[in-house]
Design a protein around this motif. Structure first.
Motif, PDB file in Angstrom:
ATOM      1  N   ASP A 213       0.867  -1.182   0.000  1.00  0.00           N
ATOM      2  CA  ASP A 213       0.000   0.000   0.000  1.00  0.00           C
ATOM      3  C   ASP A 213       0.897   1.223   0.000  1.00  0.00           C
ATOM      4  O   ASP A 213       1.706   1.416   0.926  1.00  0.00           O
ATOM      5  CB  ASP A 213      -0.893   0.020   1.247  1.00  0.00           C
ATOM      6  N   VAL A 214       0.768   2.056  -1.023  1.00  0.00           N
ATOM      7  CA  VAL A 214       1.654   3.196  -1.232  1.00  0.00           C
ATOM      8  C   VAL A 214       0.827   4.472  -1.284  1.00  0.00           C
ATOM      9  O   VAL A 214      -0.202   4.523  -1.970  1.00  0.00           O
ATOM     10  CB  VAL A 214       2.446   3.018  -2.543  1.00  0.00           C
ATOM     11  N   ARG A 215       1.258   5.507  -0.564  1.00  0.00           N
ATOM     12  CA  ARG A 215       0.592   6.811  -0.619  1.00  0.00           C
ATOM     13  C   ARG A 215       1.369   7.715  -1.576  1.00  0.00           C
ATOM     14  O   ARG A 215       2.584   7.908  -1.430  1.00  0.00           O
ATOM     15  CB  ARG A 215       0.527   7.462   0.756  1.00  0.00           C
ATOM     16  N   MET A 216       0.631   8.282  -2.554  1.00  0.00           N
ATOM     17  CA  MET A 216       1.299   9.149  -3.526  1.00  0.00           C
ATOM     18  C   MET A 216       0.259   9.939  -4.316  1.00  0.00           C
ATOM     19  O   MET A 216      -0.935   9.633  -4.302  1.00  0.00           O
ATOM     20  CB  MET A 216       2.139   8.316  -4.492  1.00  0.00           C
ATOM     21  N   LYS A 217       0.725  10.962  -5.019  1.00  0.00           N
ATOM     22  CA  LYS A 217      -0.082  11.679  -5.996  1.00  0.00           C
ATOM     23  C   LYS A 217       0.317  11.151  -7.361  1.00  0.00           C
ATOM     24  O   LYS A 217       1.481  11.213  -7.745  1.00  0.00           O
ATOM     25  CB  LYS A 217       0.184  13.181  -5.910  1.00  0.00           C
ATOM     26  N   HIS A 218      -0.676  10.608  -8.076  1.00  0.00           N
ATOM     27  CA  HIS A 218      -0.386   9.929  -9.332  1.00  0.00           C
ATOM     28  C   HIS A 218      -1.515  10.235 -10.304  1.00  0.00           C
ATOM     29  O   HIS A 218      -2.693  10.251  -9.924  1.00  0.00           O
ATOM     30  CB  HIS A 218      -0.270   8.420  -9.091  1.00  0.00           C
TER      31      HIS A 218
END
Length: 552
Positions: A213-218
Motif C-alpha cells: 500500500d503506497v501513498r502518492m499523488k499519481h
C-alpha cells in the motif's frame, strides 16, 4: 465544519462484560455469529434488521490491517444498500469499471465491466477492508437487536438436538452461551471448523505475492492495470489499483522461493515500487504483506446447528475479487433463511438449501479462480509458451482476448440448480432466469427523486415480493394474502410501462403486460410467469412456487 472521518485503522474496541456471563444457567440466544469481519458483520446486521436478536463475537478488538480486500462488486454494493451502508461505501470508495492488460510495456487490450447504462451502482468500488468493516460496525451499533462483543473467543462447542453450546473465553474468564444456530464466519483458519473436526480440501498454489500500500499523488485514472512480464518486474506479474485518500495498492508476483519475511522489509519493497513508478515519483510505503493462497472449500457448509460462511467455508485466490464478495453473498443467502426458520415460516430444509446453493457458488468461484491463477502463474514451460502466445494474439484478435485471464472479476452466482426454483420457460437471451440475482433498472422518477428497481424491492427484506408488470392485471390484496396464507410474508410491487420510462426493466426481464416475477427476500428470482392471473389457477401456481421457495 465537517466532522473528520474516523481513522478505522487505529480504532480499538474495549472489552465489555455481558449480563450473560452472570447468569446462573447458560442463556440461549437465537443466533450467535462468530467473527466480526465483513461477512460476520453483514450477516449480523441483516438478521437484526429482520427482527432476529443476534450476538456477534470477535476475539480481537480492532479491524483488519492494511488494505486486504479492496474491490467490492456491484452485487455486494446492492446488498450493502439493504444493510444501510451502501451510500457510505460508494461515496468514499473509488468507482471504476475499466481494466487494462499489458504484456511487457505494451497495452494489449482493455475491458469494460459495466458496458450498459441504467444501473444505480458502479461495477466496482475500491475501498480498504478496514473502512468497510468500520462502516458496518457503526451500522451494527445503531441496531438494538445486535449485541457485538469484542475480546470474546470461542474455545469449545458441542451440539444438542435443538441448540449448540459455546464455551467463550474473555479477559474475565470463561462462560457458556447457547444458541439455536451458530454462524461460523471466523476466517480461513476457522477455529470452529477445527473444533467440529472438519477440513477444507483443494489446491494450494506454490507462489507468493507481495502487497504494497503506497501513498502518492499519481495521474493514472481509476482503472485496474495488470502487467504480464513487465520490464520493471521481469518474468512475473504486477497489479495496480487506486484506493481513496491517495493510497495505491500494488501486488507483485514473487515466485515460490521468495522468503516472506525478507520480501516485506521496506528496504526490499521500496526498490520494486520505484522500478514501477519511476525515480521521480514521490511516495511513502504505508503497509506491506506477503501472501500465498489456496482454492479450497469444506465438503458441506452446514453441520447441524452450525453454518459456515465466507473464508471459513471456502477460499480463493485474491485475483478476481471473489473472497469478500462471495462471503457477503453467503451472508445475504443465509440471513433470510435463518430468520424464516426462527420465525416459523421456513423449514429446516431451507437451511440445507443454503449449503446447496452456496457450495455450488463456491465451486464456480474456485473454478474461475483456479483458471486465473494457472494463467497468471504458469507452472511449466509449455503453459508459459501458450500464455505468451495468447497475449501476443490478443492485441489484434478478439477471440484471443477471451482466453486472457488476468483474474476474471467477481460476478454474482446464478443459482440455476437450486431446489428452491420453480422451473419456467425464459425467453432466449434473457439472463433473468429462476435463480438469478435481480438486475437493477431505472424507473420513472418521482419528482426530482430518482427511482430504481432494487430500491423498490427493498421492502422484500421481510419476505417475498410478487412483481406484476403492466396495466392489464389488477391484483386484489385479498387474493395476494390468500396465496401466501400460512407460508411467508408477501408484498405486491405493481409496475406499469409508464414506470419503465426507459424500457430497460421490460428489456432486462423480458416482460410484457401480465408478466409476473416472484423474488426471494435476498432478491434472487424464484419463479417467473409470462402471464399470471389472480384467478384460482394463478393463485395455486403462486402458492406452489412460494412453497417450493421455502423448501416445503
Amino acid at each position: 465544519m465537517a466532522q473528520a472521518e474516523t481513522n478505522f485503522q487505529q480504532l480499538r474496541f474495549g472489552y465489555r462484560r455481558s449480563a450473560d456471563q452472570d447468569a446462573a444457567t447458560p442463556v440461549r440466544r437465537p443466533v450467535v455469529v462468530v467473527g466480526a469481519g465483513p461477512v460476520g458483520l453483514s450477516l449480523a446486521i441483516d438478521l437484526a434488521q429482520r427482527g432476529v436478536p443476534v450476538v456477534l463475537l470477535d476475539e480481537d478488538g480492532q479491524l483488519s490491517a492494511g488494505s486486504r480486500a479492496i474491490c467490492f462488486a456491484k452485487r455486494t454494493l446492492e446488498i450493502f444498500d439493504r444493510l444501510g451502508v451502501g451510500e457510505r461505501v460508494v461515496a468514499k470508495g473509488v468507482k471504476w469499471h475499466v481494466g487494462k492488460v499489458f504484456f511487457g510495456r505494451e497495452e494489449i487490450y482493455r475491458f469494460d465491466l459495466l458496458p450498459e447504462p441504467g444501473h444505480e451502482r458502479p461495477a466496482f468500488v475500491n475501498l480498504p477492508q478496514h473502512a468497510v468493516e468500520g462502516y458496518l460496525v457503526e451500522r451494527a451499533a445503531e441496531l438494538p437487536g445486535l449485541d457485538l462483543r469484542w475480546h470474546q473467543r470461542v474455545t469449545g462447542i458441542c451440539q444438542e438436538t435443538d441448540h449448540a453450546r459455546l464455551t467463550i473465553s474473555t479477559p474475565e474468564g470463561d462462560y457458556t452461551l447457547e444458541a439455536a444456530y451458530v454462524a461460523a464466519c471466523d476466517g480461513a483458519r476457522s477455529p470452529l471448523r477445527q473444533m467440529l473436526g472438519q477440513e477444507s480440501s483443494g489446491r494450494v498454489f506454490r507462489d507468493r505475492f507481495l502487497i504494497a500500500d503506497v501513498r502518492m499523488k499519481h495521474a493514472q485514472p481509476a482503472e485496474r492495470w495488470f502487467w504480464f512480464d513487465p520490464p520493471f518486474h521481469p518474468g512475473q506479474s504486477v497489479l495496480l489499483h487506486m484506493q481513496p485518500d491517495g493510497i495505491w495498492r500494488i501486488d507483485f508476483q514473487l515466485g515460490w522461493d521468495a522468503d516472506p519475511e525478507v520480501e516485506k522489509r521496506p528496504e526490499n519493497v521500496l526498490p520494486r515500487v520505484r522500478a514501477l513508478l519511476g525515480e521521480d515519483q514521490d511516495f511513502t510505503l504505508e503497509w506491506a504483506s506477503v501472501y500465498t493462497f489456496a482454492c479450497r472449500r469444506m465438503p458441506r457448509f452446514r453441520h447441524g446447528r452450525v453454518l459456515f460462511a465466507g473464508d471459513s467455508a471456502h477460499g480463493v485466490s485474491p485475483f478476481g475479487a471473489r473472497g469478500a464478495n462471495s462471503g457477503v453473498q453467503d451472508a445475504d443467502n443465509l440471513a433470510w433463511k435463518l430468520a424464516a426458520c426462527l420465525k416459523g415460516w421456513g423449514s429446516d430444509a431451507l437451511l440445507d438449501s443454503y449449503a446447496d446453493e452456496r457450495e455450488a457458488a463456491a465451486d464456480e468461484n474456485i473454478l474461475n479462480s483456479t483458471r486465473s491463477t494457472d494463467f497468471i502463474t504458469p507452472k511449466s514451460e509449455i503453459s508459459r509458451v501458450f500464455r505468451d502466445a495468447v497475449l501476443q494474439l490478443a492485441k489484434h484478435h478478439p477471440f484471443a482476448r477471451s482466453l486472457v485471464n488476468s483474474g476474471r472479476l467477481s460476478l454474482p452466482s446464478t443459482l440455476t440448480g437450486s431446489p428452491l426454483n420453480t422451473a419456467s420457460e425464459t425467453p432466449e437471451g434473457c439472463r433473468m432466469v429462476p435463480g438469478a440475482p435481480a438486475s437493477d433498472a431505472p424507473l420513472q422518477a418521482a419528482g426530482d427523486q430518482p427511482r430504481w428497481l432494487l430500491r423498490e424491492l427493498g421492502g422484500s427484506a421481510q419476505g417475498f415480493t410478487l412483481l406484476v408488470f403492466g396495466e392489464a392485471v389488477d391484483w386484489p390484496e385479498l387474493a395476494l394474502r390468500h396465496a401466501a396464507e400460512g407460508l411467508a410474508p408477501l408484498q405486491l410491487l405493481h409496475l406499469s410501462p409508464q414506470d419503465d420510462a426507459q424500457g430497460l426493466l421490460a428489456q432486462r426481464y423480458a416482460l410484457s403486460p401480465g408478466s409476473a416475477l416472484l423474488l426471494r427476500p435476498d432478491q434472487h428470482l424464484a419463479a417467473r410467469w409470462e402471464r399470471l392471473l389472480p384467478d384460482a389457477a394463478g393463485l395455486a401456481e403462486l402458492r406452489a412456487a412460494l412453497q417450493r421457495a421455502l423448501a416445503r
